[in-house]
Motif scaffolding. Structure first.
Motif, mmCIF file in Angstrom:
data_model
loop_
_atom_site.group_PDB
_atom_site.id
_atom_site.type_symbol
_atom_site.label_atom_id
_atom_site.label_comp_id
_atom_site.label_asym_id
_atom_site.label_seq_id
_atom_site.Cartn_x
_atom_site.Cartn_y
_atom_site.Cartn_z
ATOM 1 N N ALA A 153 0.812 -1.217 0.000
ATOM 2 C CA ALA A 153 0.000 0.000 0.000
ATOM 3 C C ALA A 153 0.842 1.262 0.000
ATOM 4 N N LYS A 180 -6.136 -0.804 4.061
ATOM 5 C CA LYS A 180 -5.206 -0.907 2.932
ATOM 6 C C LYS A 180 -5.610 -2.065 2.024
ATOM 7 N N LEU A 323 -1.241 5.414 3.464
ATOM 8 C CA LEU A 323 -1.792 4.699 2.319
ATOM 9 C C LEU A 323 -1.300 5.473 1.098
#
Lengths: 332, 332
Positions: A153, A180, A323
């Motif tokens: 991610a 994620k 993220l």
């Protein structure tokens, strides 16, 4: 007034707020051939942890009591070079300062019409190019092969997985939160994503890779790496991009040696840094730009606001807080 | 009467005489397309230890209570194929038997005029080709670079070092006795040879490689490998050929993980077996043959006499008994 962030001490293990020191300094002035720039966005990246140690690595260590540095997007306030004019958006490796005087030849122009300017330090910058060259030059995924990527991610991993999908591979990600995992599967089209914080990673990988592993794009190291290596296919390729799980390790990194699994499978493991492919950057940026425009590569940015929050954003990298690309917005 | 050597039990750790069993059997007869051959020379090789385990590797395991097998030079006694005639010398992968019936298509003819017939399972056979392709395809030594080879006095290592010298590299060997060291330096022209049984290998290597290591041809694994890896240069290459120090290990092979040194140096590590390059064997044999004829590659053979001494010759490999290729002479 100007402000900068210094390396106050070399961290042992995980850096803390004491690793950094803020300092008010005078406004710089641009000399001939230089430009005066204002930092807009600043990139924090895992590899910077390595530069905080006083040891040989692929980039020289940061100096103590000197400003840290990294990828920055900035606005030209004053130009003493014919390469740039006031108001231009530029990118380059710059010190962690609100304002810098920089040699014009070390900066690249950013076109705000093509893509958001933050992509110059993200999907169309160092992290995107790292994914592009590491996967395509070393990993060389073929249609129908299984590609595993750890740190899936992150700024690099999320692009790796999408390029592998474009090349027709089955893509299995490894990440550390349900958010994620949902993002990688639902938004980016990963075939499977494993939560390494839940259950037995090796068992989960076996299930997610019924045909073994042909390419492992390695961002994290340690036991996750061991688990993937146990599933290699004949002629597997492992681009070694990062080892984030180790950067704050105080003892030696010890584990099962990889020589035997590599030998048994005629497999390849190769370290790289993006600069190894510098002569091909224009090709990479062009291709990544096309894929982004076509919607084949999506990207996510995690933006922390305020120069005062740079250390926090950096430390968050090691907690898996981000993220996609972790940025700090320093000014509008 | 005929005789064969069976795998009597799968060894745990170092094989012993009990690993093997002799058996008297009937003389075989050649069917259509086959030849009846008499074993003259039999090759014992470290990789055979891996085939004694019941685990996945690059070749399938030997079967229990079935004859072991390997490279053999034999004389055709009777031919039911138009590829060979009585009296021809042939080589191939054959069972450990005094006499075998073998499919003609799995054998290659050996020309006794070109070189001694033993070279077909030595410098012009599997060990020589392993050195040739591993070094040139993966290691790719360049003039002036430093090439380190472990197991330097063995059938593969001794050829690796000489090819590296032909390519203009500085060659540092690692071996286990003063006799071997003298041979490698005085006869084969190695620049330096380290005795891994004496003193600190890492310190000795540092001294012998003042400019670091560009290519490490890996035959042994374990702590010797760790020591070399700590000296890698940027863009170093490591052909992984063998791990002889581990083949009899009963516990897991654990040590410093190599990912970080490979990453820091953009270095490559790649496993291989000689069969990966099968389509280029004719090129390799031709080039090795030329170098041998020109005196640029010398070779040594360690010949044990008698079919009854095959196990002893095999076990000697793990004690470092052999200088060059270990053979067993079974018949004149």
């Amino acid at each position: 007034m100007n402000e900068q962030i210094l390396l106050a001490e070399r961290p042992k293990g995980m850096p803390t707020k004491d690793t950094f020191k803020y300092e008010k300094i005078e406004m710089p002035t641009a000399k001939e051939g230089e430009v005066l720039v204002q930092t807009l966005y600043l990139s924090v990246d895992p590899y910077m942890r390595g530069r905080m140690n006083d040891t040989k690595s692929y980039v020289p260590p940061f100096e103590l009591n000197a400003p840290l540095a990294g990828g920055i997007v900035a606005r030209v306030m004053e130009s003493k070079s014919d390469r740039f004019k006031e108001g231009d958006i530029v990118t380059g490796m710059l010190p962690w300062k609100r304002y810098s005087a920089a040699e014009a030849k070390n900066l690249q122009k950013v076109d705000p019409e093509l893509a958001p300017i933050t992509t110059a330090i993200g999907v169309l910058g160092m992290p995107g190019l790292t994914a592009y060259f590491g996967l395509l030059e070393i990993g060389q995924p073929k249609e129908g092969e299984t590609v595993v990527v750890s740190g899936a991610a992150g700024a690099v991993g999320s692009v790796v997985g999408q390029i592998a999908k474009i090349k027709g591979a089955r893509v299995v990600g490894i990440a550390g939160s349900e958010d994620k995992i949902a993002y990688l599967k639902d938004e980016l089209g990963f075939d499977e994503v494993i939560n390494y914080k839940k259950g037995n990673v090796k068992e989960a990988l076996k299930e997610a890779c019924p045909n073994g592993v042909d390419v492992y794009f390695e961002n994290v190291g340690g036991e996750i790496s061991d688990a993937v290596v146990s599933l290699l296919n004949k002629f597997a390729r492992i681009p070694l991009c990062g080892q984030i799980s180790l950067y704050n390790l105080e003892k030696q990194d010890v584990g099962p040696r990889v020589q035997t699994p590599l030998l048994i499978n005629s497999a390849l493991m190769k370290g790289f840094i993006v600069a190894d492919y510098a002569d091909k950057f224009p090709e990479g940026i062009k291709q990544l730009g096309e894929w982004v425009q076509q919607g084949k590569i999506k990207y996510s940015e995690n933006v922390v606001e305020g120069f005062e929050n740079v250390p926090e954003a950096f430390l968050g990298l090691f907690e898996g807080a981000n993220l996609g690309k972790q940025l700090v917005k320093v000014a509008e």
